[in-house]
Design an enzyme around this catalytic site. Structure first.
Site, PDB file in Angstrom:
ATOM      1  N   TYR A 118      68.443  78.826  55.705  1.00 41.34           N
ATOM      2  CA  TYR A 118      69.650  78.934  55.807  1.00 41.34           C
ATOM      3  C   TYR A 118      69.710  79.459  57.252  1.00 41.34           C
ATOM      4  O   TYR A 118      69.557  80.785  57.670  1.00 41.34           O
ATOM      5  CB  TYR A 118      69.441  80.235  54.116  1.00 41.34           C
ATOM      6  CG  TYR A 118      70.883  80.810  55.017  1.00 41.34           C
ATOM      7  CD1 TYR A 118      72.073  79.811  54.842  1.00 41.34           C
ATOM      8  CD2 TYR A 118      70.976  82.519  54.060  1.00 41.34           C
ATOM      9  CE1 TYR A 118      73.677  80.702  54.128  1.00 41.34           C
ATOM     10  CE2 TYR A 118      72.280  82.903  53.759  1.00 41.34           C
ATOM     11  CZ  TYR A 118      73.023  82.233  54.001  1.00 41.34           C
ATOM     12  OH  TYR A 118      74.371  82.561  53.871  1.00 41.34           O
ATOM     13  N   ASP A 158      71.302  75.066  53.976  1.00 44.13           N
ATOM     14  CA  ASP A 158      72.542  75.266  54.927  1.00 44.13           C
ATOM     15  C   ASP A 158      72.279  75.267  56.452  1.00 44.13           C
ATOM     16  O   ASP A 158      71.592  76.531  56.343  1.00 44.13           O
ATOM     17  CB  ASP A 158      73.287  76.707  53.945  1.00 44.13           C
ATOM     18  CG  ASP A 158      74.495  76.610  54.865  1.00 44.13           C
ATOM     19  OD1 ASP A 158      74.803  76.616  55.218  1.00 44.13           O
ATOM     20  OD2 ASP A 158      75.077  78.378  53.885  1.00 44.13           O
ATOM     21  N   HIS A 276      79.565  75.857  47.778  1.00 41.14           N
ATOM     22  CA  HIS A 276      78.271  74.792  48.618  1.00 41.14           C
ATOM     23  C   HIS A 276      78.075  73.521  47.365  1.00 41.14           C
ATOM     24  O   HIS A 276      77.437  73.604  46.118  1.00 41.14           O
ATOM     25  CB  HIS A 276      77.077  75.104  48.624  1.00 41.14           C
ATOM     26  CG  HIS A 276      77.158  75.715  50.075  1.00 41.14           C
ATOM     27  ND1 HIS A 276      77.089  75.954  51.036  1.00 41.14           N
ATOM     28  CD2 HIS A 276      77.884  77.213  50.294  1.00 41.14           C
ATOM     29  CE1 HIS A 276      77.283  76.655  51.919  1.00 41.14           C
ATOM     30  NE2 HIS A 276      78.117  77.691  51.393  1.00 41.14           N
TER      31      HIS A 276
END
Length: 285
Positions: A118, A158, A276
């Site tokens: 992330y 991500d 997402h």
């Protein structure tokens, strides 16, 4: 018969909220073997309660409460795991906690590492962007280490950067925003550039290529998207005005074992359980 391992990654934007909106129903029918989560924002007990006994869960919460948090849930337990990026100073480690979790499995009898990543979202000319630069630097260092250590590695999740103009619907309006800054994109030029060779980034900088593979772009080809994140503002989702910022980035040896790639875009705005969409890849030995 070939062995297939289905790896899914998704920023859940808070796992408890995602489950209230229907994540559990999706997971029950997904056929996923390894699930990498970002922005979990929950305690171990919450994750275990939501996922249930059939999943083995590794979790790295953020030291700053209410932020970030990464997890990896798997049908079989990982053989080993590691937390965090090494090439960060003490303060950067705190800022980057809950953002990098490595877990070891097997594919076709060979070690297979899945990393839930992330990356910081960043913000131009603020400490948040400085933290992002440090994280991207450390990621490059770790990518080289991993490539030396093992053949099968997938960094998923991500990444908070759209690499190319294909990756953002409204790219012209975002060239000065974190997430599509030329300097950020140049990191990805190097991540995916030929290993050991000099790579000139989109910002004009030169660096050494790391030699990894962007599964989504290789599989989809030179097309817009497929996008993985849409703003909650306006009609972004309905108009597919999105960003492709969620990736599965793999070593070249593992890229040869990709059997399928897809973005599990929601049928409609009101059926979304995160901003997402899951990115799903089947790896076959």
């Amino acid at each position: 018969m070939a062995e297939t391992l289905r790896v899914a990654s998704v920023n859940v934007n808070g796992i408890r909220a995602a489950y209230r909106k229907g994540m559990g129903d999706w997971l029950a029918t997904s056929g996923v073997d390894v699930l990498a989560l970002q922005e979990v924002r929950a305690d171990d007990s919450h994750i275990a309660e939501l996922l249930g006994d059939e999943w083995h869960v590794l979790h790295d919460p953020c030291e700053i409460k209410g932020r970030a948090g990464v997890a990896i849930a798997s049908r079989v337990p990982a053989t080993a795991h590691r937390v965090g990026l090494g090439a960060l100073d003490a303060q950067e480690q705190i800022q980057s906690s809950g953002r990098w979790l490595e877990a070891d499995f097997e594919l076709g009898g060979k070690p297979f590492t899945v990393i839930s990543n992330y990356t910081h979202s960043g913000e131009v000319d603020t400490p948040r962007q400085e933290a992002k630069w440090a994280f991207l630097d450390a990621m490059g260092v770790r990518m080289d280490e991993l490539a030396e250590e093992r053949d099968y590695v997938a960094i998923v999740g991500d990444f908070n950067v759209g690499h190319r103009e294909f990756d953002i619907k409204n790219w012209k309006g975002n060239v000065k925003r974190s997430g599509f800054l030329p300097r950020e994109r140049a990191y990805f030029d190097r991540f995916f550039g030929p290993r050991g060779e000099t790579v000139t980034g989109v910002d004009g900088s030169e660096g050494v290529g790391h030699g990894w593979v962007d599964v989504g772009r290789r599989f989809a080809g030179e097309v817009d998207g497929p996008y993985t994140w849409w703003s909650n503002r306006g009609q972004a989702f309905d108009n597919d005005t999105g960003w492709r910022i969620d990736y599965q980035v793999v070593t070249p040896a593992l890229a040869e074992h990709v059997a399928d790639y897809r973005v599990a875009r929601y049928p409609s705005y009101d059926t979304r359980w995160s901003d997402h969409a899951p990115v799903i890849v089947d790896y076959t030995a």
